[in-house]
Design a protein around this motif. Structure first.
Motif, PDB file in Angstrom:
ATOM      1  N   PRO A   1       0.524  -1.296  -0.467  1.00  0.00           N
ATOM      2  CA  PRO A   1      -0.151   0.156  -0.461  1.00  0.00           C
ATOM      3  C   PRO A   1       0.733   1.315  -0.410  1.00  0.00           C
ATOM      4  CG  PRO A   1      -0.469  -2.135   1.801  1.00  0.00           C
ATOM      5  CD  PRO A   1       0.677  -1.930   0.893  1.00  0.00           C
TER       6      PRO A   1
ATOM      7  N   GLY B   1      -2.403  -5.625   1.920  1.00  0.00           N
ATOM      8  CA  GLY B   1      -3.397  -5.843   2.394  1.00  0.00           C
ATOM      9  C   GLY B   1      -2.430  -6.010   4.353  1.00  0.00           C
TER      10      GLY B   1
ATOM     11  N   PRO C   1      -4.593  -4.631  -5.195  1.00  0.00           N
ATOM     12  CA  PRO C   1      -4.766  -4.701  -4.201  1.00  0.00           C
ATOM     13  C   PRO C   1      -5.903  -5.809  -3.207  1.00  0.00           C
ATOM     14  CG  PRO C   1      -5.990  -2.628  -3.932  1.00  0.00           C
ATOM     15  CD  PRO C   1      -6.418  -3.838  -5.371  1.00  0.00           C
TER      16      PRO C   1
ATOM     17  N   GLY D   1      -7.984  -1.112   2.275  1.00  0.00           N
ATOM     18  CA  GLY D   1      -7.030   0.420   1.886  1.00  0.00           C
ATOM     19  C   GLY D   1      -8.507   1.313   1.536  1.00  0.00           C
TER      20      GLY D   1
ATOM     21  N   ARG E   1       0.323   5.131  -1.267  1.00  0.00           N
ATOM     22  CA  ARG E   1      -0.419   5.708   0.286  1.00  0.00           C
ATOM     23  C   ARG E   1       0.866   6.005   0.863  1.00  0.00           C
ATOM     24  NH1 ARG E   1      -5.744   6.140   2.533  1.00  0.00           N
ATOM     25  NH2 ARG E   1      -5.345   7.759   4.266  1.00  0.00           N
TER      26      ARG E   1
END
Ligand code: HXC
Length: 269
Positions: free
Chosen positions: A144, A187, A244, A250, A148
């Motif tokens: 991620p 994740g 993802p 997320g 992010r």
């Protein structure tokens, strides 16, 4: 339990001797593929090959540091020679520690860039000549952090964003060869190095777990299943995607902000 059959398929997993990547290698071994793993640690390679062999199929391995182009070319050539070619490549070697950019040395930043991004480039360059064309499928394991921002992860954010752009670029360049390439972004995975680093405190991890739409941490098998799907004919029209596999995590992720007063070597690395 994997339901796809990879009998007769040859799979290489870079960084496949521990953690999520070993879990992915096991997914392919359970699905009857021949699997070859490599990482820089010869002892881990031996243990991983033993574990993969227990699933009854052909398993091999070698030691090479992804930062060393020559070593990667050597181990990839060996894998292709031993198995008779490469149908599937999973590239997931990565390094990580928590450190604010202000407290990080040039060598610390470079180390993660070299393992994650340059290492992925080396693997991509080394595997291409050996890939089944058309038909091969390549998966880069990303994070991620590629999209992010997270404080304490500037090196990883930069490196993983680079990995995803390399994936997309190669989807353009390799498409006409009939080679598909995608990024899988795990994740929070239970018992993973990433979760151990980011959530050293049980209460913080429990808050994070409760915020995930599917209300559980992921497993290595969840990631393996996506890689199996992407490597199968069922994903024959999927390339250049960033997928993802995170239970929706997320969507609810708070921007991670470390205490800016943490020391140069990070909070819990
Ligand atoms: C600041 C640090 C540091 C820290 C290392 N360095 N740890 N700086 N804070 N906590 C600095 C060192 O001081 C040194 O810089 C430079 O980084 C290189 O460190 P070395 O130990 O010499 O490098 P090396 O032996 O190659 O180790 C690589 C490593 C290490 C990545 C730094 O942490 C490692 O091998 N980790 C194990 C693998 C790993 O991290 N797996 C996690 C994968 S999880 P100076 O200037 O002192 O020379 C993952 C998923 C991402 O990556 C997503 C997570 C959610």
């Amino acid at each position: 339990m994997a339901s796809l059959d990879f009998s007769g398929k040859r799979v290489l997993v870079a960084g496949g001797t521990s953690g999520i990547n070993l879990g992915v290698a096991e997914g392919f071994a359970k699905a009857s593929a021949a699997v070859f793993v490599f990482s820089r640690d010869a002892a881990k390679v031996g243990a991983a090959v033993e574990r993969l062999s227990a699933h009854g199929g052909r398993a091999g391995g070698g030691a090479a540091d992804v930062r060393d182009m020559g070593a990667v070319e050597g181990v990839v050539a060996r894998a292709a020679a031993e198995m008779g070619g490469l149908d599937v490549v999973i590239s997931g070697a990565a390094g990580n520690f928590l450190a604010l950019v202000n407290g990080m040395s040039s060598n610390a930043f470079r180390t993660v860039m070299e393992i994650d991004l340059l290492g992925t480039f080396h693997v991509m360059r080394a595997v291409f000549p050996h890939l089944t064309k058309p038909g091969a499928s390549v998966v880069n394991i990303t994070a991620p952090q590629s999209w992010r921002a997270m404080s304490g992860q500037g090196h990883v954010c930069a490196a993983k964003a680079g990995v995803d752009q390399l994936t997309r670029t190669l989807a353009l360049e390799w498409g006409h060869h009939g080679v598909r390439i995608n990024s899988v972004s795990p994740g929070p995975i239970a018992d993973s190095g990433g979760v151990a680093r980011l959530y050293s405190d049980e209460a913080a991890l429990e808050r994070r777990r409760a915020s995930i739409p599917l209300e559980r941490l992921g497993s290595n098998e969840d990631i393996a299943n996506m890689c199996l799907f992407l490597a199968s004919d069922m994903a024959g029209y999927v390339t250049g995607a960033l997928i993802p596999v995170d239970g929706g995590a997320g969507l609810t992720m708070e921007a991670m902000r470390l205490d800016p007063r943490i020391g140069a070597r990070g909070g819990n690395a």
